[in-house]
Write an enzyme that holds these catalytic residues in place. Structure first.
Site, PDB file in Angstrom:
ATOM      1  N   HIS A   1       0.931  -1.237  -0.224  1.00  0.00           N
ATOM      2  CA  HIS A   1       0.073   0.237   0.226  1.00  0.00           C
ATOM      3  C   HIS A   1       0.586   1.236   0.266  1.00  0.00           C
ATOM      4  O   HIS A   1       2.067   1.322  -0.009  1.00  0.00           O
ATOM      5  CB  HIS A   1      -1.092  -0.344   0.964  1.00  0.00           C
ATOM      6  CG  HIS A   1      -0.155   0.283   2.336  1.00  0.00           C
ATOM      7  ND1 HIS A   1       0.256  -1.126   3.028  1.00  0.00           N
ATOM      8  CD2 HIS A   1       0.574   0.855   3.321  1.00  0.00           C
ATOM      9  CE1 HIS A   1       1.538  -0.472   4.484  1.00  0.00           C
ATOM     10  NE2 HIS A   1       1.057   0.630   4.192  1.00  0.00           N
TER      11      HIS A   1
ATOM     12  N   HIS B   1       5.283   5.835  -1.175  1.00  0.00           N
ATOM     13  CA  HIS B   1       6.664   4.090  -0.957  1.00  0.00           C
ATOM     14  C   HIS B   1       5.589   3.152  -0.619  1.00  0.00           C
ATOM     15  O   HIS B   1       4.806   3.354  -0.147  1.00  0.00           O
ATOM     16  CB  HIS B   1       7.549   4.444  -0.353  1.00  0.00           C
ATOM     17  CG  HIS B   1       7.866   4.513   0.689  1.00  0.00           C
ATOM     18  ND1 HIS B   1       7.267   5.687   2.281  1.00  0.00           N
ATOM     19  CD2 HIS B   1       7.527   3.081   2.016  1.00  0.00           C
ATOM     20  CE1 HIS B   1       6.982   5.234   3.148  1.00  0.00           C
ATOM     21  NE2 HIS B   1       7.634   3.901   3.093  1.00  0.00           N
TER      22      HIS B   1
END
Length: 193
Positions: A42, A129
């Site tokens: 995620h 990220h």
């Protein structure tokens, strides 16, 4: 055990597999202590931590619902792999994303809604990220190599952000992130109406 919550962009199955394929190819060169389950990939927009009060969480859910009804879907592109922590003995190994004004603006909106409700959030600059692994475990230092910078080049690295989730962390389960609420972004047609 306290449950922690966060709001994040999920990574759909096709791109989970794309990342997993890359990891399978290079994992023997990457001795990290723990690898993230692909279903847990995620992009965190806001980490809430231990919420405590259900009313606070319910209020946040309402505010996020109001916000996303005006946010159109947009695309993100995977780009390279890097680390956080000491360069020689990193604590986080992650996949990066090409810079996206849409993502930056959306994260700020989510962040602001969380603060309005009273959540105390980390004020560090947003570094989008996807965490892939944690804790370098080799005595040999980590060294960056060219395949990290060029990971995902030439592949179908773009994906559409169609929704975000409110997740709850379950440390004793794998995958460990459970979806509590889903917020759908708008198609361009529905935003214009």
């Amino acid at each position: 055990m306290k449950k922690h919550y966060f709001i994040a962009v999920p990574i759909e199955e096709h791109h989970q597999q794309l990342i997993q394929n890359w990891i399978t190819t290079y994992k023997n060169k990457l001795p990290f202590q723990s690898w993230v389950h692909p279903n847990d990939y995620h992009i965190t927009l806001a980490f809430l931590g231990d919420v405590g009060e259900d009313e606070k969480l319910e209020l946040l859910v309402d505010k996020i619902k109001q916000t996303v009804q005006f946010v159109p879907q947009y695309e993100l592109f995977l780009k390279g792999i890097d680390v956080f922590g000491k360069p020689d003995f990193p604590r986080i190994f992650w996949a990066g994303l090409k810079e996206s004004t849409n993502l930056q603006q959306f994260q700020k909106q989510v962040f602001d809604r969380c603060q309005e409700v009273g959540f105390q959030l980390d004020k560090k600059p947003f570094r989008p990220h996807i965490t892939l692994a944690r804790k370098w475990k080799s005595e040999e230092p980590f060294r960056k190599w060219s395949q990290l910078d060029h990971a995902f080049e030439g592949s179908s690295s773009h994906f559409k952000v169609e929704k975000i989730h409110l997740y709850q962390t379950n440390l004793n389960k794998i995958p460990k992130y459970e979806v509590v609420e889903t917020f759908l972004l708008q198609t361009l047609e529905s935003v214009r109406e």
